[in-house]
Enzyme design. Sequence first.
Site, PDB file in Angstrom:
ATOM      1  N   ASN A  52     -18.634  -5.871   2.054  1.00  0.00           N
ATOM      2  CA  ASN A  52     -19.456  -6.645   2.992  1.00  0.00           C
ATOM      3  C   ASN A  52     -19.865  -5.687   4.112  1.00  0.00           C
ATOM      4  O   ASN A  52     -19.091  -5.429   5.037  1.00  0.00           O
ATOM      5  CB  ASN A  52     -18.640  -7.832   3.530  1.00  0.00           C
ATOM      6  N   GLU A  70      -8.261  -1.984  -3.410  1.00  0.00           N
ATOM      7  CA  GLU A  70      -8.711  -3.286  -3.912  1.00  0.00           C
ATOM      8  C   GLU A  70      -9.196  -3.185  -5.360  1.00  0.00           C
ATOM      9  O   GLU A  70      -8.806  -3.983  -6.222  1.00  0.00           O
ATOM     10  CB  GLU A  70      -9.847  -3.836  -3.023  1.00  0.00           C
ATOM     11  N   GLU A  93     -18.042  -4.377   7.708  1.00  0.00           N
ATOM     12  CA  GLU A  93     -17.641  -2.977   7.921  1.00  0.00           C
ATOM     13  C   GLU A  93     -18.233  -2.423   9.217  1.00  0.00           C
ATOM     14  O   GLU A  93     -17.554  -1.720   9.970  1.00  0.00           O
ATOM     15  CB  GLU A  93     -18.078  -2.109   6.730  1.00  0.00           C
ATOM     16  N   ARG A 137      -6.947 -11.160   7.846  1.00  0.00           N
ATOM     17  CA  ARG A 137      -7.884 -10.562   8.791  1.00  0.00           C
ATOM     18  C   ARG A 137      -7.182 -10.286  10.127  1.00  0.00           C
ATOM     19  O   ARG A 137      -7.328  -9.221  10.720  1.00  0.00           O
ATOM     20  CB  ARG A 137      -9.070 -11.513   8.990  1.00  0.00           C
ATOM     21  N   LYS A 182      -9.369 -12.633  -2.813  1.00  0.00           N
ATOM     22  CA  LYS A 182     -10.742 -12.733  -3.348  1.00  0.00           C
ATOM     23  C   LYS A 182     -10.724 -13.114  -4.832  1.00  0.00           C
ATOM     24  O   LYS A 182     -11.559 -13.896  -5.291  1.00  0.00           O
ATOM     25  CB  LYS A 182     -11.471 -11.392  -3.150  1.00  0.00           C
ATOM     26  N   ARG A 224      -1.979  -0.396   6.468  1.00  0.00           N
ATOM     27  CA  ARG A 224      -3.321  -0.953   6.616  1.00  0.00           C
ATOM     28  C   ARG A 224      -4.114  -0.846   5.320  1.00  0.00           C
ATOM     29  O   ARG A 224      -4.768  -1.800   4.896  1.00  0.00           O
ATOM     30  CB  ARG A 224      -4.042  -0.212   7.744  1.00  0.00           C
ATOM     31  N   THR A 283      -9.238   1.636   1.414  1.00  0.00           N
ATOM     32  CA  THR A 283      -8.876   0.232   1.238  1.00  0.00           C
ATOM     33  C   THR A 283      -9.620  -0.336   0.028  1.00  0.00           C
ATOM     34  O   THR A 283      -9.055  -1.099  -0.770  1.00  0.00           O
ATOM     35  CB  THR A 283      -9.226  -0.591   2.497  1.00  0.00           C
TER      36      THR A 283
END
Lengths: 275, 275
Positions: free
Chosen positions: B205, B261, B209, B20, B179, B168, B257
């Site tokens: 989430n 994932e 966001e 994070r 996760k 990023r 992103t």
Amino acid sequence: MDTALDLSNPEGALDLDNIRFQLIRLEDTITFHLIERVQFPLNAAIYDPDKLPIPSYNLALPPNLSLADYMLSETERLHSLVRRYDAPDEHPFFPQVLQRPIMQPIKYPTILHPNNVNVNSTIKDKYITEILPEACRDFGRTDRGETKENYGSAACCDIACLQALSRRIHFGKFVAESKFRKETERFVKLIKAVDRQGIDEAITNAAVEKKVLERLRLKAKTYGTDPSLSAAVNDRKEKINIEAVVKMYAQVVIPLTKVVEVEYLIQRLKGTEWE
Amino acid sequence: MDTALDLSNPEGALDLDNIRFQLIRLEDTITFHLIERVQFPLNAAIYDPDKLPIPSYNLALPPNLSLADYMLSETERLHSLVRRYDAPDEHPFFPQVLQRPIMQPIKYPTILHPNNVNVNSTIKDKYITEILPEACRDFGRTDRGETKENYGSAACCDIACLQALSRRIHFGKFVAESKFRKETERFVKLIKAVDRQGIDEAITNAAVEKKVLERLRLKAKTYGTDPSLSAAVNDRKEKINIEAVVKMYAQVVIPLTKVVEVEYLIQRLKGTEWE
């Protein structure tokens, strides 16, 4: 937002308001790039060809280069292809590696008097021995060597810092030309006498310098802290040593800009009516 | 201030707090670089090999490249020599031009599961067709062509923007791995069912966001204004279109992103006990 100084327009390029805007804008660029650089420790080995020799296949260069010099010279070679060093506000660190551009030239009007002022070797030296050690001072761990540290990342950040510093400092030529045109008689006299100290005094404005340093402190603080965090958290999490940014300007950028201005003016009469 | 994520430490690299921190730090990097880029107009020709063809002497590439692709591929070739693409958080736009590093390798521990997820072509496409047109929208003049515009400067800024965006967005792999390790059973079930939508829902989430977008707006405003000027002056002199920065995250960075994932997780069971 057309904020890059238009060097194709001589009157605009020598307008002191425009030059001032560009110099202030370059403070942001330099601060941004230094903030990126200090994510990594000093990594002194990347500046030392004895500690980390990079063989150079460019015959114009020494057989072994430091990693930083290797990356900088190769980047300059590449950027020369897209006309970077045709621009009157750009000065190479490695003029011997430049190549002929692969694009049509931009026809820059004559703005500056012909001169060979280039203080890049001093800029690089002071960057390595003064600016970086101060900016990376709080890092709190020692160099773990070639197989552990992000030497390449640090060297890439260095290129951006050095290019921005060089551009800022050599902008002194535009400042000097503008001042020469405004007070020609005064400067001709000083230049004829090769009175470097007199020229230096004529171009120095201590009040402006003080203001620049105050602005730099504010910028380093503002750009170096995450605005979404509380002030208490930010005091612990500053991305950059603010005093190091101010010192960089006080001890390197401002004095070297004046060297550029003085040396430019010393050459200003060559081939003119005043010689 | 050792703020670069240490990828030689697998536990640290997968700690969600560390990830994070890195993602938030990269928001600054991306914003800084985009602020530098929008000093120049869109300069659409530098993305179009028909309008401004640059002959490529690299047989792995097409004979004519756009200027932006030429500069990006040559820069990647150079950076590959100093190990850039050995790092698990770096992904090349031009894998075909990479060279063997000239430095000893950094021995990265295995953190991520083997995968071939690379969304750089989508990143580049969206950067050129969505991010830049929006960010350069207010420029207020048309392209004056190759002999007038600072095409090379703009292309150099693009490299920094694209590299930061790529880093990023591909950090999503570390997020996903973290996760997966936390809720292995849940993800194994979704992955076995190739339930991309289910995975997407499991990793999303919405509250986080929303917070990211709020933070981006604040950062663009803070880093894009000169703190030494009054608010009234700054409203006229913002260095960047703030909404364009927010949109970049809302429409490109966050969605891509999640693609990274999801696609990483889809490959996560290959060669494991769960396959």
